[in-house]
Design a protein around this motif. Structure first.
Motif, PDB file in Angstrom:
ATOM      1  N   ALA A 103      34.938  17.381  12.402  1.00  0.00           N
ATOM      2  CA  ALA A 103      34.885  18.202  13.607  1.00  0.00           C
ATOM      3  C   ALA A 103      33.505  18.790  13.871  1.00  0.00           C
ATOM      4  CB  ALA A 103      35.907  19.336  13.521  1.00  0.00           C
ATOM      5  N   ILE A 104      32.667  18.857  12.852  1.00  0.00           N
ATOM      6  CA  ILE A 104      31.328  19.422  13.009  1.00  0.00           C
ATOM      7  C   ILE A 104      30.372  18.284  13.371  1.00  0.00           C
ATOM      8  CG2 ILE A 104      29.469  20.740  11.917  1.00  0.00           C
ATOM      9  CD1 ILE A 104      32.063  22.339  12.184  1.00  0.00           C
ATOM     10  N   VAL A 105      29.894  18.299  14.596  1.00  0.00           N
ATOM     11  CA  VAL A 105      29.020  17.244  15.090  1.00  0.00           C
ATOM     12  C   VAL A 105      27.628  17.366  14.471  1.00  0.00           C
ATOM     13  CG1 VAL A 105      27.949  16.271  17.168  1.00  0.00           C
ATOM     14  CG2 VAL A 105      30.285  17.154  17.258  1.00  0.00           C
ATOM     15  N   GLU A 106      27.116  18.581  14.440  1.00  0.00           N
ATOM     16  CA  GLU A 106      25.808  18.838  13.846  1.00  0.00           C
ATOM     17  C   GLU A 106      25.680  20.325  13.544  1.00  0.00           C
ATOM     18  OE1 GLU A 106      22.376  19.418  16.976  1.00  0.00           O
ATOM     19  OE2 GLU A 106      23.613  17.713  17.627  1.00  0.00           O
ATOM     20  N   THR A 107      24.708  20.651  12.706  1.00  0.00           N
ATOM     21  CA  THR A 107      24.382  22.052  12.433  1.00  0.00           C
ATOM     22  C   THR A 107      22.875  22.195  12.501  1.00  0.00           C
ATOM     23  OG1 THR A 107      24.257  21.710  10.045  1.00  0.00           O
ATOM     24  CG2 THR A 107      26.380  22.434  10.929  1.00  0.00           C
ATOM     25  N   ALA A 167      26.681  25.796  14.539  1.00  0.00           N
ATOM     26  CA  ALA A 167      27.478  24.598  14.287  1.00  0.00           C
ATOM     27  C   ALA A 167      27.988  24.094  15.630  1.00  0.00           C
ATOM     28  CB  ALA A 167      28.646  24.909  13.359  1.00  0.00           C
ATOM     29  N   VAL A 168      27.716  22.828  15.923  1.00  0.00           N
ATOM     30  CA  VAL A 168      28.240  22.187  17.123  1.00  0.00           C
ATOM     31  C   VAL A 168      29.564  21.537  16.730  1.00  0.00           C
ATOM     32  CG1 VAL A 168      27.825  20.483  18.923  1.00  0.00           C
ATOM     33  CG2 VAL A 168      25.908  21.771  17.956  1.00  0.00           C
ATOM     34  N   VAL A 169      30.640  21.967  17.393  1.00  0.00           N
ATOM     35  CA  VAL A 169      31.997  21.565  17.032  1.00  0.00           C
ATOM     36  C   VAL A 169      32.585  20.730  18.169  1.00  0.00           C
ATOM     37  CG1 VAL A 169      34.285  22.452  16.389  1.00  0.00           C
ATOM     38  CG2 VAL A 169      32.232  23.736  15.767  1.00  0.00           C
ATOM     39  N   THR A 170      33.394  19.740  17.834  1.00  0.00           N
ATOM     40  CA  THR A 170      34.052  18.965  18.885  1.00  0.00           C
ATOM     41  C   THR A 170      34.988  19.872  19.675  1.00  0.00           C
ATOM     42  OG1 THR A 170      35.904  18.305  17.488  1.00  0.00           O
ATOM     43  CG2 THR A 170      33.986  16.831  17.532  1.00  0.00           C
ATOM     44  N   LEU A 191      28.855  29.150  17.245  1.00  0.00           N
ATOM     45  CA  LEU A 191      29.561  27.879  17.376  1.00  0.00           C
ATOM     46  C   LEU A 191      29.415  27.424  18.818  1.00  0.00           C
ATOM     47  CD1 LEU A 191      32.899  28.712  15.529  1.00  0.00           C
ATOM     48  CD2 LEU A 191      30.863  27.628  14.581  1.00  0.00           C
ATOM     49  N   THR A 192      29.235  26.133  19.018  1.00  0.00           N
ATOM     50  CA  THR A 192      29.179  25.603  20.373  1.00  0.00           C
ATOM     51  C   THR A 192      30.095  24.393  20.489  1.00  0.00           C
ATOM     52  OG1 THR A 192      27.347  24.054  20.047  1.00  0.00           O
ATOM     53  CG2 THR A 192      26.757  26.316  20.600  1.00  0.00           C
ATOM     54  N   ALA A 193      30.609  24.182  21.684  1.00  0.00           N
ATOM     55  CA  ALA A 193      31.435  23.012  21.981  1.00  0.00           C
ATOM     56  C   ALA A 193      30.882  22.376  23.250  1.00  0.00           C
ATOM     57  CB  ALA A 193      32.886  23.405  22.167  1.00  0.00           C
TER      58      ALA A 193
END
Length: 165
Positions: A17-21, A30-33, A92-94
């Motif tokens: 679920a974590i695309v990148e940090t 943390a970029v999250v789906t 956190l970002t989506a």
């Protein structure tokens, strides 16, 4: 736990679920789906090792005219979380596409999200599924468009409102 440890903990717990940090100037992100953001937010609030008891801010960013992001998702919904008891914070970002700008609501986790999500809807046009009362917060209901979008026409005339005579 601080910065890099928080990101590693989330990566371990939500690997796919974590695309990148990244860490820029001390802000750990943390970029999250979009599909997993509700679960990650719930974990951040309920996991004793994280204990993020405050949603400090929830906003959005329109990347439509940002150099290097022309081909990526247009919007990012941004959550700033703080743990008062443990003294740490995280972002956190989506990422969401313009054609399907919908993210699960966090209002059931932090009541203040109700107002933040209404503001994001009003200004950017990003919807929050499961929100208890998603309507305009800062602008009147007849207002057309979302003024913080980069393609909003600066000279646009809006419908006038007022008492009917």
């Amino acid at each position: 736990m601080q910065g890099a440890e928080l990101l590693a903990y989330l990566r371990q717990r939500f690997a796919s679920a974590i695309v990148e940090t990244h860490d820029f100037r001390g802000d750990h992100t943390a970029v999250v789906t979009r599909e997993a953001i509700a679960d990650v937010l719930r974990c951040c609030r309920d996991d004793r090792a994280l204990a993020f008891d405050v949603l400090m801010d929830l906003t959005a960013v329109d990347y439509s005219k940002f150099p290097g992001r022309e081909d990526g998702p247009r919007f990012e919904v941004v959550y700033h979380l703080v743990s008062i008891s443990l003294g740490h914070r995280i972002r956190l970002t989506a990422r969401v596409e313009e054609d399907d700008a919908v993210v699960p609501s966090a209002a059931s986790l932090w009541p203040i999200a109700n107002w933040f999500e209404r503001e994001v809807w009003d200004m950017f046009g990003v919807r929050f599924s499961g929100h208890p009362d998603l309507r305009r917060l800062l602008l009147y209901e007849e207002f057309e468009g979302h003024p913080l979008r980069k393609d909003y026409p600066i000279n646009r005339r809006q419908p006038l409102i007022g008492p009917k005579t």
